[in-house]
Design an enzyme around this catalytic site. Sequence first.
Site, short mmCIF file in Angstrom:
data_model
loop_
_atom_site.label_atom_id
_atom_site.label_comp_id
_atom_site.label_asym_id
_atom_site.label_seq_id
_atom_site.Cartn_x
_atom_site.Cartn_y
_atom_site.Cartn_z
N ASN A 1 0.87 -1.18 0.00
CA ASN A 1 0.00 0.00 0.00
C ASN A 1 0.91 1.23 0.00
O ASN A 1 1.50 1.56 1.02
CB ASN A 1 -0.89 -0.01 1.25
N TRP A 2 1.00 1.86 -1.16
CA TRP A 2 1.92 3.01 -1.27
C TRP A 2 1.38 4.27 -0.62
O TRP A 2 2.10 5.26 -0.49
CB TRP A 2 2.21 3.28 -2.75
N LYS A 3 0.11 4.29 -0.29
CA LYS A 3 -0.52 5.51 0.24
C LYS A 3 -0.24 6.67 -0.72
O LYS A 3 -0.15 6.45 -1.92
CB LYS A 3 -0.03 5.80 1.67
N GLY B 1 2.93 -1.18 4.17
CA GLY B 1 2.94 0.24 3.82
C GLY B 1 4.35 0.71 3.49
O GLY B 1 4.86 0.48 2.39
N GLY B 2 5.01 1.34 4.45
CA GLY B 2 6.33 1.95 4.23
C GLY B 2 7.32 1.04 3.52
O GLY B 2 8.03 1.49 2.60
C1 PEP Z 1 -0.64 0.09 5.92
O1 PEP Z 1 -0.74 1.26 5.63
O2 PEP Z 1 -1.52 -0.70 5.57
C2 PEP Z 1 0.53 -0.33 6.71
C3 PEP Z 1 0.54 -1.54 7.21
O3 PEP Z 1 1.54 0.59 6.87
P1 PEP Z 1 3.00 0.33 7.52
O4 PEP Z 1 3.50 -0.97 6.97
O5 PEP Z 1 3.81 1.50 7.07
O6 PEP Z 1 2.79 0.27 8.99
#
Ligand code: PEP
Length: 249
Positions: free
Chosen positions: A9-11, A232-233
């Site tokens: 999930n690149w946001k 995410g990140g």
């Molecule tokens: C997400 O946004 O779904 C997520 C899990 O982010 P992160 O891995 O950055 O915590």
Amino acid sequence: MRKPLVAGNWKMNMDQNDVNAFVSEILDKISANDVDVMIAPPALFAAGMQKSFGDKIRVGLQDISAHDSGAYTGEISAEMAASASIQYAIIGHSERRTYHSENDHLINTKIQSAIKHGLVPVYCCGEKLEERESGNHKEVVISQISEALQGFSEDQLKDLVVAYEPVWAIGTGKTATSDQAQEMHEAIRNCLSELFSQAFAEKTRILYGGSCKPSNASEIFSQPDVDGGLIGGASLKVDDFLAIVEAAK
Ligand code: PEP
């Protein structure tokens, strides 16, 4: 047997130059394996990325509209996504719940729309820090799932993916321990079994999300009810993301 899925999930990150560089690097480095890989970039880049990836990597949206078309400025429908060969939609991410006031009733209508147009819904649920600290985390997540999946038949949800993402672990660097993840994934699978059937629960993939990275992915993914991750990140760098994909094998 559930095939693992690792979804990025690149946001709201990456511009067109970053996308071009990421796509060519990952196509160079990814090897055929037994893990499904999906990336959800900002919607602007989704169709182009899917064309470049062909069958190697699936592209998803980070959100979809509850509507098919019409006067809904800024929204993108499941119907449009499907017409551009997009196969997945993340629905109910905690950032949508927090910043756009999405609740499980709206999320239910978005899942309906995804299913109607043949997209795989990646339904996100998870408790806040205060809910975990007060010991209510299981009840909170089970009530989210019960509302979001209300009114569907097992057949409609045959491709459903559930992503358990404790809100306190998203983007914070704090990961759930593998025991905490397993405890909740097991509770989610039991809930799916009660709402639908044991066979349904056993074939539904449940992903973990929340500060998952190359250094902790193997341990979390080794839990029996964890079928991969929503990342995410760590999905923004090809090497980190592929190391997590490797950990899911
Ligand atoms: C997400 O946004 O779904 C997520 C899990 O982010 P992160 O891995 O950055 O915590």
